[in-house]
Design a protein around this motif. Structure first.
Motif, PDB file in Angstrom:
ATOM      1  N   CYS A  16       6.974  12.648  22.349  1.00  0.00           N
ATOM      2  CA  CYS A  16       6.262  13.263  21.438  1.00  0.00           C
ATOM      3  C   CYS A  16       5.205  12.495  20.920  1.00  0.00           C
ATOM      4  N   HIS A  17       6.157  11.110  20.280  1.00  0.00           N
ATOM      5  CA  HIS A  17       4.845  10.225  20.060  1.00  0.00           C
ATOM      6  C   HIS A  17       3.777   9.971  20.623  1.00  0.00           C
ATOM      7  N   ALA A  18       3.902   9.888  21.758  1.00  0.00           N
ATOM      8  CA  ALA A  18       2.849   9.871  23.286  1.00  0.00           C
ATOM      9  C   ALA A  18       2.162  10.489  22.708  1.00  0.00           C
ATOM     10  N   ARG A  19       2.443  12.266  23.036  1.00  0.00           N
ATOM     11  CA  ARG A  19       1.435  13.331  22.983  1.00  0.00           C
ATOM     12  C   ARG A  19       0.691  13.026  21.438  1.00  0.00           C
ATOM     13  N   GLY A  20       1.474  13.103  20.165  1.00  0.00           N
ATOM     14  CA  GLY A  20       1.105  12.584  19.265  1.00  0.00           C
ATOM     15  C   GLY A  20      -0.255  11.534  18.614  1.00  0.00           C
ATOM     16  N   GLY A  21       0.034  10.432  19.597  1.00  0.00           N
ATOM     17  CA  GLY A  21      -0.405   9.545  19.214  1.00  0.00           C
ATOM     18  C   GLY A  21      -1.563   9.252  19.920  1.00  0.00           C
ATOM     19  N   ARG A  22      -1.586  10.336  21.244  1.00  0.00           N
ATOM     20  CA  ARG A  22      -3.166  10.584  21.612  1.00  0.00           C
ATOM     21  C   ARG A  22      -4.071  11.213  20.916  1.00  0.00           C
ATOM     22  N   GLU A  23      -3.386  12.079  20.124  1.00  0.00           N
ATOM     23  CA  GLU A  23      -4.295  12.714  19.112  1.00  0.00           C
ATOM     24  C   GLU A  23      -4.541  11.981  18.041  1.00  0.00           C
ATOM     25  N   LEU A  24      -4.272  10.778  17.950  1.00  0.00           N
ATOM     26  CA  LEU A  24      -4.510   9.835  16.445  1.00  0.00           C
ATOM     27  C   LEU A  24      -5.756   8.942  17.218  1.00  0.00           C
ATOM     28  N   ALA A  25      -4.948   8.057  18.397  1.00  0.00           N
ATOM     29  CA  ALA A  25      -5.822   6.816  19.103  1.00  0.00           C
ATOM     30  C   ALA A  25      -7.160   7.652  19.353  1.00  0.00           C
ATOM     31  N   GLY A  26      -6.876   9.382  19.469  1.00  0.00           N
ATOM     32  CA  GLY A  26      -7.596  10.368  20.543  1.00  0.00           C
ATOM     33  C   GLY A  26      -8.482   9.572  21.967  1.00  0.00           C
ATOM     34  N   GLY A  27      -6.850   9.723  22.546  1.00  0.00           N
ATOM     35  CA  GLY A  27      -7.229   9.344  23.721  1.00  0.00           C
ATOM     36  C   GLY A  27      -6.015   8.134  24.700  1.00  0.00           C
ATOM     37  N   ASP A  28      -6.408   7.563  25.804  1.00  0.00           N
ATOM     38  CA  ASP A  28      -5.563   6.386  26.110  1.00  0.00           C
ATOM     39  C   ASP A  28      -4.947   5.029  24.869  1.00  0.00           C
ATOM     40  N   CYS A  29      -3.658   4.647  24.696  1.00  0.00           N
ATOM     41  CA  CYS A  29      -3.085   3.978  24.040  1.00  0.00           C
ATOM     42  C   CYS A  29      -2.256   2.838  24.543  1.00  0.00           C
ATOM     43  N   THR A  30      -2.112   2.077  23.709  1.00  0.00           N
ATOM     44  CA  THR A  30      -0.450   1.728  23.123  1.00  0.00           C
ATOM     45  C   THR A  30       0.149   1.784  22.023  1.00  0.00           C
ATOM     46  N   ILE A  31       0.929   2.559  22.192  1.00  0.00           N
ATOM     47  CA  ILE A  31       1.553   3.092  20.659  1.00  0.00           C
ATOM     48  C   ILE A  31       2.804   2.001  20.120  1.00  0.00           C
ATOM     49  N   ILE A  32       2.759   1.688  18.937  1.00  0.00           N
ATOM     50  CA  ILE A  32       3.649   0.725  18.509  1.00  0.00           C
ATOM     51  C   ILE A  32       4.440   1.464  17.578  1.00  0.00           C
ATOM     52  N   ASP A  33       5.602   2.112  17.801  1.00  0.00           N
ATOM     53  CA  ASP A  33       6.263   3.013  16.467  1.00  0.00           C
ATOM     54  C   ASP A  33       7.744   2.271  15.683  1.00  0.00           C
ATOM     55  N   VAL A  34       7.090   1.644  14.546  1.00  0.00           N
ATOM     56  CA  VAL A  34       8.149   1.226  14.448  1.00  0.00           C
ATOM     57  C   VAL A  34       8.198   2.024  12.922  1.00  0.00           C
ATOM     58  N   GLY A  35      10.525   2.417  13.760  1.00  0.00           N
ATOM     59  CA  GLY A  35      10.785   3.545  13.566  1.00  0.00           C
ATOM     60  C   GLY A  35      12.182   3.077  12.250  1.00  0.00           C
ATOM     61  N   GLY A  36      12.456   3.668  11.237  1.00  0.00           N
ATOM     62  CA  GLY A  36      13.877   3.421  10.661  1.00  0.00           C
ATOM     63  C   GLY A  36      14.974   2.597  11.282  1.00  0.00           C
ATOM     64  N   GLN A  37      15.104   3.345  12.541  1.00  0.00           N
ATOM     65  CA  GLN A  37      16.559   2.754  13.110  1.00  0.00           C
ATOM     66  C   GLN A  37      15.820   2.173  14.690  1.00  0.00           C
ATOM     67  N   ASP A  38      14.911   2.315  14.742  1.00  0.00           N
ATOM     68  CA  ASP A  38      14.461   1.724  16.352  1.00  0.00           C
ATOM     69  C   ASP A  38      12.889   2.010  16.064  1.00  0.00           C
ATOM     70  N   THR A  39      12.619   0.190  17.205  1.00  0.00           N
ATOM     71  CA  THR A  39      11.415   0.350  17.403  1.00  0.00           C
ATOM     72  C   THR A  39      11.059   0.900  18.810  1.00  0.00           C
ATOM     73  N   LYS A  40       9.753   1.437  18.820  1.00  0.00           N
ATOM     74  CA  LYS A  40       9.249   1.625  20.309  1.00  0.00           C
ATOM     75  C   LYS A  40       7.923   1.917  21.150  1.00  0.00           C
ATOM     76  N   VAL A  41       8.305   0.828  21.790  1.00  0.00           N
ATOM     77  CA  VAL A  41       6.449   1.082  22.012  1.00  0.00           C
ATOM     78  C   VAL A  41       6.037   1.737  23.435  1.00  0.00           C
TER      79      VAL A  41
END
Lengths: 263, 383
Positions: free
Chosen positions: A90-115
């Motif tokens: 889901c983050h990848a799909r949403g991130g793609r919209e926010l970035a307008g295409g391919d990207c690396t997403i760094i998600d700092v969450g409340g309980q974990d961090t994802k790249v």
């Protein structure tokens, strides 16, 4: 095409992201809604609240023309979801919209961090921090608490501070380190800067384990912070972009997938 | 041999084999049959078989005795080592209790140092396993195998003849052939059974004392599986996963479950619960029986070897043969050799084989099931 447009306009696609700290909701299609509420102690109760708030806004999750995708650690608690998808996808799909295409997403969450690496529209690789709160929003929350300030105040203070090192990787030990700094009478802004530096270092370390895309975006609860993004960019030697709607990335992605993953 | 029972029942029987053997091992002892307890795939089982001994795997798979082990051993140590030591020390494992002798190898640092303490309360014979596969290493390993044979002869006052060893080699090669035929059914797409059932049979078969009876039984299972598969494909096509890394079983079967409950299917196991310990036969034509055994066992591609080309060779072959979509590596907490090697395995899988790879670090607790589920579901969603 026309028919598709008509369908989108008549349907509601709901993405619900039940995170460990905050629950995010995005509705696309007939309605355009976005809200966030604290998850609290029970994902179940939060889910009921979300359902009620959606109904007030004119979205009935039980109706035929509403499709719901749930994500986040509490995703299984959303019993009215049509589909459950992990936060990575889901983050990848949403991130793609926010970035307008391919990207690396760094998600700092409340309980974990994802790249997450998004290549040609799909997830090609991802990493998550392991069983530890260092380098997550939880770490910042605990430290802000200890300093008697809110998260926003922590960021504001840090901007004016001179970072002092916090070397413990463990949140509990880092907290005692801070307590001893407080005992020594060190300036609160310096400690705040140290706290943020510590999270930045951990996140950068995780992100650097994989080759990043040209475009790197920040999502999750800290995503709107220019200060955090600039500190992270500095540490990684690459431009990390803050995103205004970054905390909704998971819910937004879920709302898109609600439309796309129809069966 | 024809199977009368239904497949689910057959799989469960294999799954319960370890438990059932608890009772059988007592019977063996009453019959005066010596029992050799073993820990590792490198153990040359044929030597013990040649003197008529039963061999039994002692690697423990539950966290029950870890607190007891941590009285003597560091907390930040591999759960397999801690749990095995814990079961031994508290005498909670009937296999350990009934073992006349325990054989350990100088594999990883944690294990070889743990054996020093274990030797304080149990007869432990240590085989010096080299950490490379050079000609010198082969020579040492051959000597160690002969030394082990002499140790058994002296301890049990028996003679272990070359002829007996050759017979044991034939029996074990037949076991390997039948198990290979068995796991080969997973090359079919869609698969004829779930990977968890594949695991139950592979794992359960290691706890059968009558090695010579295994091939007929396993062959019958294969026949039944394929006969049912011809009639109906019960499982739809799913992302095909290869599992590699540390040994699994018991508590760590949570990884298999996390894969198969979330849309994937495990088509093959490269780790020592699977192909790693079965793939290679012992050369029956080699006139030097000890040389044949030494070569076969030393060549096992475990991460304790440096360099470790055989692991890549087997991995590459399995990925092709089983049309693997993604590789899941299981690293037990604090297992340095597999953990370090995972970087090279990722590179090999991503770059040479062009498929996704994920490593999950875990232990014998059930505390990380949520995280495992999220990671592995996301991995499967991405395939």
């Amino acid at each position: 095409m026309k028919e598709d447009m008509w369908k989108i306009m008549s349907m509601n696609y709901v993405g619900i992201d039940i995170g460990s700290t905050a629950s995010k909701v995005v509705v696309r299609g007939k309605n355009d809604i976005r809200f966030v509420l604290p998850t609290g102690w029970s994902s179940k109760e939060t889910t009921i609240k979300i359902k009620e708030r959606l109904l007030e806004a004119g979205v009935d999750v039980a109706s035929e023309d509403t499709r719901v995708v749930a994500t986040g650690y509490g995703r299984v608690a959303v019993d009215f979801a049509d589909k459950v998808i992990t936060e990575i996808t889901c983050h990848a799909r949403g991130g793609r919209e926010l970035a307008g295409g391919d990207c690396t997403i760094i998600d700092v969450g409340g309980q974990d961090t994802k790249v997450i690496q998004v290549n040609q529209g799909v997830v090609t690789d991802f990493l998550m921090n392991d069983k530890c709160s260092a380098g997550t929003g939880k770490f910042l929350e605990i430290m802000a608490n200890r300093l008697g300030i809110t998260l926003n105040e922590l960021f504001e203070l840090a901007k004016t501070g001179e970072s002092i090192p916090i070397s413990s990787l463990c949140t509990v030990f880092a907290e005692s380190e801070i307590i001893s700094y407080i005992g020594e009478g060190r300036a609160r802004e310096d400690i705040a800067a140290g706290v943020i530096d510590s999270v930045v270092a951990k996140v950068a370390q995780l992100a650097q384990r994989q080759k990043s895309a040209e475009k790197i975006i920040l999502t999750g609860g800290l995503s709107h912070s220019d200060y955090f993004a600039s500190k992270l960019s500095e540490k990684m030697g690459k431009n990390v972009m803050p995103t205004e709607l970054g905390r909704f990335a998971g819910a937004l992605g879920a709302a898109y997938l609600a439309e796309e993953k129809r069966r | 041999m024809e199977l009368i029972k239904d497949l689910p029942e057959v799989f469960e029987e294999f799954a319960e084999q370890r438990q059932n053997s608890f009772l059988n091992v007592k019977k063996l002892k009453e019959q005066g049959i010596p029992v050799v307890g073993v820990y590792c795939t490198y153990f040359p089982q044929e030597i013990a078989m040649a003197m008529g001994a039963a061999t039994i795997g002692l690697c423990s798979t539950s966290d029950e005795t870890i607190p007891d082990a941590e009285k003597d051993l560091p907390k930040n140590l591999c759960p397999l080592i801690k749990s095995s030591y814990g079961f031994a020390k508290t005498d909670k494992c009937p296999f350990f209790y009934f073992s006349d002798v325990v054989v350990g190898e100088t594999t990883c640092d944690g294990k070889k140092k743990m054996y020093e303490y274990m030797a304080e309360f149990k007869p432990v014979h240590i085989m010096e396993l080299p950490n490379s596969q050079s000609p010198e290493a082969l020579e040492l390993w051959k000597k160690e195998i002969i030394k082990f044979k002499e140790f058994l002869e002296e301890k049990f006052e028996v003679e272990i003849t070359e002829e007996k060893i050759r017979e044991a080699i034939k029996v074990n090669n037949n076991v390997r052939r039948s198990l290979k035929k068995f796991y080969k059914v997973m090359a079919n797409d869609p698969v004829p059974m779930y990977g968890h059932n594949l695991f139950k049979v592979l794992y359960g078969s290691t706890f059968k004392f009558n090695r010579a009876a295994i091939p007929a039984e396993v062959d019958a299972v294969v026949e039944k599986i394929m006969a049912e598969y011809e009639v109906e494909k019960k499982i739809e096509k799913k992302p095909r996963i290869l599992v590699t890394g540390c040994p699994i079983g018991g508590a760590t079967e949570k990884v298999i479950r996390a894969i198969e409950d979330n849309g994937g299917v495990v088509v093959t196991y490269e780790n020592c619960s699977g192909a790693k310990s079965i793939d290679q036969l012992v050369d029956e034509d080699n006139p030097d029986v000890y040389d044949a055994l030494a070569r076969r066992y030393l060549n096992i591609g475990c991460s304790v070897m440096t360099p470790n080309p055989n692991r890549l060779e087997l991995l590459g072959r399995l990925i092709d043969e089983y049309k693997v979509d993604g590789v899941v590596e299981v690293v037990l907490q604090a297992c340095h050799t597999y953990n370090v090697e995972s970087f090279g395995i990722r590179r090999f899988v991503n770059e040479k084989k062009g498929i996704p790879y994920i490593a999950v670090e875990t232990d014998y607790s059930q505390a990380d099931i949520g995280q495992l589920n999220t990671r592995l579901t996301a991995f499967i969603e991405m395939l």
